[in-house]
Each structure stands twice: as C-alpha cells, then as structure tokens.
Motif scaffolding. Structure first.
Motif, short mmCIF file in Angstrom:
data_model
loop_
_atom_site.label_atom_id
_atom_site.label_comp_id
_atom_site.label_asym_id
_atom_site.label_seq_id
_atom_site.Cartn_x
_atom_site.Cartn_y
_atom_site.Cartn_z
N GLY A 42 -40.39 -22.65 40.21
CA GLY A 42 -40.23 -22.48 38.77
C GLY A 42 -39.58 -23.66 38.07
O GLY A 42 -39.33 -23.59 36.86
N LYS A 43 -39.31 -24.72 38.80
CA LYS A 43 -38.66 -25.88 38.19
C LYS A 43 -39.54 -27.12 38.35
O LYS A 43 -40.41 -27.17 39.22
N GLU A 44 -39.28 -28.11 37.51
CA GLU A 44 -40.01 -29.36 37.61
C GLU A 44 -39.52 -30.17 38.81
O GLU A 44 -38.36 -30.06 39.23
N ARG A 45 -40.42 -30.99 39.31
CA ARG A 45 -40.02 -31.89 40.39
C ARG A 45 -39.04 -32.92 39.85
O ARG A 45 -39.20 -33.42 38.73
N GLU A 46 -38.04 -33.23 40.65
CA GLU A 46 -37.05 -34.22 40.23
C GLU A 46 -36.80 -35.20 41.36
O GLU A 46 -36.86 -34.84 42.54
N MET A 47 -36.50 -36.45 40.96
CA MET A 47 -36.20 -37.46 41.95
C MET A 47 -34.76 -37.31 42.38
O MET A 47 -33.86 -37.27 41.55
N VAL A 48 -34.55 -37.24 43.67
CA VAL A 48 -33.23 -37.04 44.23
C VAL A 48 -32.56 -38.36 44.57
O VAL A 48 -31.38 -38.57 44.29
N ALA A 49 -33.33 -39.27 45.19
CA ALA A 49 -32.76 -40.53 45.62
C ALA A 49 -33.87 -41.55 45.80
O ALA A 49 -35.01 -41.20 46.09
N SER A 50 -33.50 -42.81 45.62
CA SER A 50 -34.46 -43.89 45.85
C SER A 50 -33.77 -45.03 46.55
O SER A 50 -32.54 -45.21 46.45
N ILE A 51 -34.57 -45.82 47.25
CA ILE A 51 -34.03 -46.97 47.96
C ILE A 51 -35.03 -48.12 47.83
O ILE A 51 -36.25 -47.90 47.92
N GLY A 52 -34.51 -49.32 47.63
CA GLY A 52 -35.38 -50.47 47.49
C GLY A 52 -36.09 -50.81 48.78
O GLY A 52 -35.79 -50.29 49.85
N ALA A 53 -37.04 -51.73 48.66
CA ALA A 53 -37.89 -52.06 49.80
C ALA A 53 -37.11 -52.61 50.99
O ALA A 53 -37.48 -52.36 52.14
N VAL A 54 -36.04 -53.33 50.71
CA VAL A 54 -35.24 -53.86 51.81
C VAL A 54 -33.94 -53.09 51.99
O VAL A 54 -33.10 -53.45 52.80
N GLY A 55 -33.80 -52.01 51.23
CA GLY A 55 -32.64 -51.15 51.38
C GLY A 55 -31.39 -51.62 50.68
O GLY A 55 -30.32 -51.06 50.91
N ALA A 56 -31.53 -52.61 49.81
CA ALA A 56 -30.33 -53.16 49.17
C ALA A 56 -29.88 -52.35 47.96
O ALA A 56 -28.73 -52.44 47.56
N SER A 57 -30.77 -51.61 47.36
CA SER A 57 -30.42 -50.85 46.17
C SER A 57 -30.72 -49.38 46.38
O SER A 57 -31.73 -49.02 46.99
N ARG A 58 -29.85 -48.55 45.87
CA ARG A 58 -30.00 -47.09 45.98
C ARG A 58 -29.67 -46.45 44.64
O ARG A 58 -28.76 -46.91 43.94
N THR A 59 -30.37 -45.40 44.30
CA THR A 59 -30.03 -44.60 43.13
C THR A 59 -30.08 -43.14 43.53
O THR A 59 -30.80 -42.76 44.47
N TYR A 60 -29.31 -42.32 42.80
CA TYR A 60 -29.21 -40.90 43.12
C TYR A 60 -29.22 -40.07 41.84
O TYR A 60 -28.72 -40.49 40.79
N LEU A 61 -29.76 -38.89 41.97
CA LEU A 61 -29.61 -37.87 40.95
C LEU A 61 -28.11 -37.57 40.82
O LEU A 61 -27.41 -37.48 41.83
N ASP A 62 -27.63 -37.42 39.61
CA ASP A 62 -26.19 -37.22 39.41
C ASP A 62 -25.64 -36.06 40.23
O ASP A 62 -24.54 -36.14 40.79
N SER A 63 -26.40 -34.99 40.33
CA SER A 63 -25.89 -33.79 40.97
C SER A 63 -25.77 -33.92 42.49
O SER A 63 -25.17 -33.05 43.13
N VAL A 64 -26.33 -34.99 43.06
CA VAL A 64 -26.24 -35.15 44.52
C VAL A 64 -25.39 -36.36 44.91
O VAL A 64 -25.17 -36.59 46.11
N LYS A 65 -24.94 -37.12 43.93
CA LYS A 65 -24.09 -38.28 44.25
C LYS A 65 -22.88 -37.83 45.05
O LYS A 65 -22.30 -36.79 44.78
N ASP A 66 -22.51 -38.65 46.00
CA ASP A 66 -21.36 -38.40 46.88
C ASP A 66 -21.62 -37.30 47.90
O ASP A 66 -20.74 -36.99 48.71
N ARG A 67 -22.81 -36.69 47.87
CA ARG A 67 -23.16 -35.68 48.88
C ARG A 67 -24.38 -36.11 49.70
O ARG A 67 -24.49 -35.75 50.88
N PHE A 68 -25.31 -36.82 49.08
CA PHE A 68 -26.54 -37.24 49.74
C PHE A 68 -26.51 -38.76 49.95
O PHE A 68 -25.92 -39.51 49.16
N PHE A 69 -27.19 -39.20 51.01
CA PHE A 69 -27.27 -40.63 51.29
C PHE A 69 -28.68 -40.96 51.78
O PHE A 69 -29.16 -40.36 52.74
#
Length: 116
Positions: A42-69
C-alpha cells in the motif's frame, strides 16, 4: 543476461538485524552505482540507500540513517545492506537496482518481516 538476485530477507524481531545481499551478473558492475529500494504494502517504493560505483559515496533515507549500512564488493559483484535495530516500519520487500548509463536493472526482491 543481466541478473540481480537478492537474498538474506526473513523474519526478525524488532531490534534485530539482517544482512541483505545482492548478486549481480551480466553487466559491468563496477561502472554502476547501486541502490537498495523497499516497498511496503500500500505504499510507494522508496530508495533506502545508495552507493557509488567505487563505494566512495553513500546516501541513506533519513529514517534508516545510523541503522542501515550499504557496502559493495566489486571483486565479487556484490552489494550488501546491513540493517540493524529493525523496526516494524522497516517491513517491506527490498530490491537492489543498478542505475546508470541510461539503463536500469532490478532484482526480484526479498521480503523483510519485522514482527514479534
């Protein structure tokens, strides 16, 4: 043939941990940023986390920061999502995706259920 195959989902109690894996094949994995998405009923798909091609950059959904890696192993064509302190609201189907160079590749997803 491009394939993204997720694994590692399952049932976990609130506060527990899971490690999702995504095995990639059929494309040049090292050229693509990788992302984990989730979709709950019942909810829209959301991006949880992303990582750059060489792994140098990461982004997270606010609600999972500090819990997901998110991490990747380019030698093995694998991307991972370590999920700690899981909450009932994290329950969803989690999918990995490779996006770039005008292309998008998606896996079938793995179910994560957080319940006592």
């Amino acid at each position: 043939q491009v394939q993204l195959v997720e694994s590692g989902g399952g049932l976990v109690q609130p506060g527990g941990s899971l490690r999702l894996s995504c095995a990639a094949s059929g494309f040049t994995f090292t050229m693509y940023p990788m992302k984990w998405y989730r979709q709950a009923p019942g909810k829209e798909r959301e991006m949880v986390a992303s990582i750059g091609a060489v792994g140098a950059s990461r982004t997270y959904l606010d609600s999972v920061k500090d819990r997901f890696f998110i991490s990747r192993d380019n030698a093995k064509n694998m991307v991972y999502l370590q999920m700690d302190s899981l909450k009932p609201e994290d329950m969803a189907v989690y999918s990995c995706s490779a996006q770039g160079w005008g292309r998008e590749y998606w896996g079938q997803g793995t179910q994560v259920t957080v319940s006592s």
